[in-house]
Each structure stands twice: as C-alpha cells, then as structure tokens.
Write a protein that holds these residues in place. Structure first.
Motif, PDB file in Angstrom:
ATOM      1  N   GLN A 118       0.665  -0.974  -0.362  1.00  0.00           N
ATOM      2  CA  GLN A 118       0.106   0.135   0.324  1.00  0.00           C
ATOM      3  C   GLN A 118       0.818   1.497   0.384  1.00  0.00           C
ATOM      4  O   GLN A 118       1.380   1.921   1.243  1.00  0.00           O
ATOM      5  CB  GLN A 118      -0.421   0.046   1.084  1.00  0.00           C
ATOM      6  N   LEU A 119       1.591   1.675  -1.543  1.00  0.00           N
ATOM      7  CA  LEU A 119       2.318   2.461  -0.946  1.00  0.00           C
ATOM      8  C   LEU A 119       2.199   3.804  -0.309  1.00  0.00           C
ATOM      9  O   LEU A 119       2.903   3.977  -0.467  1.00  0.00           O
ATOM     10  CB  LEU A 119       2.800   2.377  -3.060  1.00  0.00           C
ATOM     11  N   ASP A 120       1.023   4.662  -0.704  1.00  0.00           N
ATOM     12  CA  ASP A 120       1.014   6.120  -0.126  1.00  0.00           C
ATOM     13  C   ASP A 120       0.288   5.605   0.750  1.00  0.00           C
ATOM     14  O   ASP A 120       0.090   6.906   1.359  1.00  0.00           O
ATOM     15  CB  ASP A 120       0.233   6.422  -1.379  1.00  0.00           C
ATOM     16  N   ARG A 121      -0.175   4.279   2.058  1.00  0.00           N
ATOM     17  CA  ARG A 121      -0.846   5.026   2.754  1.00  0.00           C
ATOM     18  C   ARG A 121      -1.802   5.483   2.339  1.00  0.00           C
ATOM     19  O   ARG A 121      -3.097   5.823   3.537  1.00  0.00           O
ATOM     20  CB  ARG A 121      -0.674   4.776   3.549  1.00  0.00           C
ATOM     21  N   ASP A 122      -2.939   5.299   1.322  1.00  0.00           N
ATOM     22  CA  ASP A 122      -4.179   5.747   1.055  1.00  0.00           C
ATOM     23  C   ASP A 122      -4.695   4.592   0.405  1.00  0.00           C
ATOM     24  O   ASP A 122      -4.663   3.424   0.515  1.00  0.00           O
ATOM     25  CB  ASP A 122      -3.733   6.880   0.008  1.00  0.00           C
ATOM     26  N   MET A 123      -6.259   4.862  -0.585  1.00  0.00           N
ATOM     27  CA  MET A 123      -7.258   3.728  -0.619  1.00  0.00           C
ATOM     28  C   MET A 123      -6.750   3.720  -1.996  1.00  0.00           C
ATOM     29  O   MET A 123      -8.611   2.992  -2.776  1.00  0.00           O
ATOM     30  CB  MET A 123      -8.446   4.590  -0.454  1.00  0.00           C
TER      31      MET A 123
END
Length: 236
Positions: A118-123
């Motif tokens: 989850q590279l950007d820690r977003d959805m």
C-alpha cells in the motif's frame, strides 16, 4: 418428418446454441480492457462514469480470481504471467539481497511478488514490486506492507516496460522509495535510481551491466550485488 421440417429444426437448434455462446460484456471486461491496462481503447459500452471512475483498495480486494493486477492512482493494471527468465532473475536477486542483509546484520526484510504494498497508505494505490526491501521498521506480517519500501526492484518485460520505467519510477520516487532498480533482461542492463532529499529521482541514476558488481545505496556502502551471478544463472 420431411426434409423441410428437419432443416427448420436444425436452424432453430443452431440459433439456440448461438444464443448460449453470446455473452454480455462484464465488469471484468471493462477493467481489463480499459485504457492503460492492455493498451487497448476503452470499449464503447462503458459509460462516462465507468471510464472515469477512481477505483479503491476495496475494489482491489473484491476480486475473487487468480489474475494479478495492480491499482495505481485509482486505475487497474493487469499483470501478465512472468517468463521463466524473469523468475530465474528474481530468484537469484532474492538470494543475493538476503545474503547481503544477513552478512552485514542489516535489520531488513527482503520480500518478493506477489506481495501487496500500500505504497501511499491511501485507498487508491496497491502495487506488487517484483522484489523489495523494508528496513528498520516493525512491520506486521499483515495482509500487505504499509508505506514505501526502502528499495524496490522491477524486472522489465515487453508488456511492463513503459509502466515500470515511467509510471512506477515517478510513483516510487514520490512515495518515498529511496532506491529503485530497473532490470532490463533484453539489453542486460540495470538502472539504479536514487531519491534525493526533495523526493526527486528521475534524473539521478547509475547504469550497470549484467557483469557489474552493483552497490546497494541504502546499505551505506556495506552491500553490493554481483550481477554476474544472475548472468550465469540465465546463461549469458
């Protein structure tokens, strides 16, 4: 039954069989054929809302098939099955990186695809680097790795060349990947991109051949990978 009735029954049978073979476009078709996935134009039956939809990790995990895909900025990208050569390179690199980390007592975990990041820690982004390293973090053995790895490796194939060398390069650097190795089996080269303090890495890289010993920048000079080992494994 006369011949005319037999012909009529045969025609009706073919029509019924043909109707069973026809299939309406599915949601999966729209995902796989959308622009940027397989390089094809979006099919005509998609609505504007479907074409412009921004998919999320919930959509990513909703698939119940074995097809590998990545989600980058809300768009799905289908990943083809890797070649044998690709897998041999990946296996050799995994061993070399892990041996290096263990030899120098580096607190790093070496992981390889398929493993979700989850590279950007977003959805909106979930990637699967071919190989990656996370260091000095208490990473839970969870469903995925949260946040940018310290080092990522992509082994290019004809279908992934553009995505690996442009889209993922920019994405990795901006997300905080400190070092990105772009392995090109066709030309037997390795480009190593290093991220600077401003998050830029596109213009700062070193080029190596499959015969070189390549330093691992995140190890502060302690580790290097002898790529000739990889070359011998693939018979070059």
């Amino acid at each position: 039954m006369n011949k005319r009735e037999e012909d009529k029954n045969m025609t009706e049978k073919k029509t019924r069989e043909g109707s069973l073979e026809r299939k309406e476009p599915s949601y999966m078709d729209s995902v796989y054929k959308s622009e940027g996935c397989l390089g094809e134009a979006a099919p005509k039956y998609l609505t504007d809302a479907e074409e412009n939809r921004k998919y999320t990790i919930e959509d990513y995990y909703a698939f119940d098939d074995d097809i590998r895909r990545e989600l980058i900025d809300g768009k799905f990208y289908v990943m083809e099955a890797p070649s044998v050569k690709h897998q041999v390179i990946l296996g050799e690199l995994f061993v070399l990186f892990r041996e290096c980390a263990e030899l120098h007592d580096q607190k790093c975990r070496v992981l390889f695809s398929p493993c979700d990041v989850q590279l950007d820690r977003d959805m909106y982004t979930m990637v699967q680097p071919d190989l990656f390293i996370v260091c000095d973090r208490e990473e839970d053995l969870d469903r995925c790795v949260h946040g940018a790895p310290d080092l990522a490796v992509e082994i290019m194939s004809p279908s992934s060349r553009s995505r690996d060398s442009v889209l993922k390069l920019n994405k990795y650097m901006r997300a905080g990947v400190r070092e990105y190795w772009l392995v090109d089996p066709q030309n037997e080269t390795v480009l190593v991109y290093l991220r600077d303090e401003n998050g830029n890495g596109e213009g700062r890289y070193h080029s190596y051949s499959f015969r070189d010993r390549i330093p691992v920048a995140i190890s502060d000079g302690m580790c290097e990978v002898d790529f000739s080992v990889v070359a011998r494994a693939i018979g070059t």
